[in-house]
Scaffold this motif. Structure first.
Motif, PDB file in Angstrom:
ATOM      1  N   LYS A  19      46.109  29.823  33.267  1.00  0.00           N
ATOM      2  CA  LYS A  19      45.323  30.380  33.422  1.00  0.00           C
ATOM      3  C   LYS A  19      43.955  30.151  32.410  1.00  0.00           C
ATOM      4  O   LYS A  19      43.099  30.146  33.466  1.00  0.00           O
ATOM      5  N   ASP A  22      42.646  28.807  35.851  1.00  0.00           N
ATOM      6  CA  ASP A  22      41.639  29.450  36.992  1.00  0.00           C
ATOM      7  C   ASP A  22      43.181  29.250  38.123  1.00  0.00           C
ATOM      8  O   ASP A  22      43.161  29.251  38.705  1.00  0.00           O
ATOM      9  N   ALA A  23      44.290  28.961  37.628  1.00  0.00           N
ATOM     10  CA  ALA A  23      45.784  28.719  39.057  1.00  0.00           C
ATOM     11  C   ALA A  23      45.789  29.959  39.407  1.00  0.00           C
ATOM     12  O   ALA A  23      46.063  31.377  38.718  1.00  0.00           O
ATOM     13  N   ILE A  24      46.681  30.271  40.353  1.00  0.00           N
ATOM     14  CA  ILE A  24      47.130  30.850  41.166  1.00  0.00           C
ATOM     15  C   ILE A  24      48.539  31.492  41.474  1.00  0.00           C
ATOM     16  O   ILE A  24      49.289  31.738  41.061  1.00  0.00           O
ATOM     17  N   LYS A  25      49.368  29.739  41.158  1.00  0.00           N
ATOM     18  CA  LYS A  25      50.636  29.245  40.777  1.00  0.00           C
ATOM     19  C   LYS A  25      50.923  28.224  40.259  1.00  0.00           C
ATOM     20  O   LYS A  25      49.709  27.450  40.331  1.00  0.00           O
ATOM     21  N   MET A  56      53.318  33.620  38.050  1.00  0.00           N
ATOM     22  CA  MET A  56      53.069  32.221  38.187  1.00  0.00           C
ATOM     23  C   MET A  56      53.682  31.493  37.921  1.00  0.00           C
ATOM     24  O   MET A  56      53.764  29.740  39.047  1.00  0.00           O
ATOM     25  N   GLU A 121      48.260  25.071  41.387  1.00  0.00           N
ATOM     26  CA  GLU A 121      47.827  25.953  42.990  1.00  0.00           C
ATOM     27  C   GLU A 121      46.354  26.773  42.102  1.00  0.00           C
ATOM     28  O   GLU A 121      46.573  27.359  41.768  1.00  0.00           O
ATOM     29  N   LYS A 122      45.014  26.735  42.989  1.00  0.00           N
ATOM     30  CA  LYS A 122      44.551  27.537  43.092  1.00  0.00           C
ATOM     31  C   LYS A 122      43.442  28.163  44.286  1.00  0.00           C
ATOM     32  O   LYS A 122      43.659  27.702  44.873  1.00  0.00           O
ATOM     33  N   GLU A 123      43.169  29.301  43.726  1.00  0.00           N
ATOM     34  CA  GLU A 123      42.477  29.735  44.742  1.00  0.00           C
ATOM     35  C   GLU A 123      41.274  28.681  45.362  1.00  0.00           C
ATOM     36  O   GLU A 123      40.618  28.263  45.484  1.00  0.00           O
ATOM     37  N   GLU A 125      38.432  27.786  46.864  1.00  0.00           N
ATOM     38  CA  GLU A 125      37.126  27.797  46.760  1.00  0.00           C
ATOM     39  C   GLU A 125      35.879  27.757  48.101  1.00  0.00           C
ATOM     40  O   GLU A 125      35.754  27.214  48.986  1.00  0.00           O
TER      41      GLU A 125
END
Length: 125
Positions: A19, A22-25, A56, A121-123, A125
């Protein structure tokens, strides 16, 4: 069954780190677990899979690297790998010198319980 408490702490640490970054997974987590922790890697992995459901961390690959016990004997000076004394009560691991059988040893390795790395994994950008 201390695996549940440890699994909960490890899952919390991984999720908090993910978190903060800024991870999404989380796709992978590498753990270092010392033999003296008396943690069963398969039980730990199972507990982590249950605790990570709907987070996640769900479906992440959990890699557990077991760290053997390494000691320095206070009696004979032996330095190297040892085993925990399996004849003792399983409330606590006891390292024994393989050369002189002394239990007065300095444990160099084997007490670890670390999250070494995580892959996230991050969103885009």
């Amino acid at each position: 069954m201390h695996e549940l408490a440890m699994a909960s702490s490890i899952v919390d640490a991984i999720l908090n780190t993910a978190k903060k970054n800024d991870a999404i997974k989380v796709t992978e987590a590498v753990l270092e677990i010392g033999d003296m922790t008396m943690l069963n890697p398969e039980q730990l992995r199972f507990m982590m899979s249950i605790l990570s459901e709907d987070t996640m961390l769900e479906d992440a690959e959990i890699i557990i690297n077991m760290i053997p016990i390494e000691i320095e004997c206070e009696s004979c000076g032996f330095q190297g790998e040892s085993k925990s004394d399996e004849n003792q009560d399983h409330l606590m691991a006891v390292a024994r010198c393989p050369e002189c059988e002394n239990t007065q040893v300095h444990v160099i390795k084997g007490q670890e319980c670390n999250v070494k790395t995580i892959k996230i994994e991050k969103e885009d950008e």
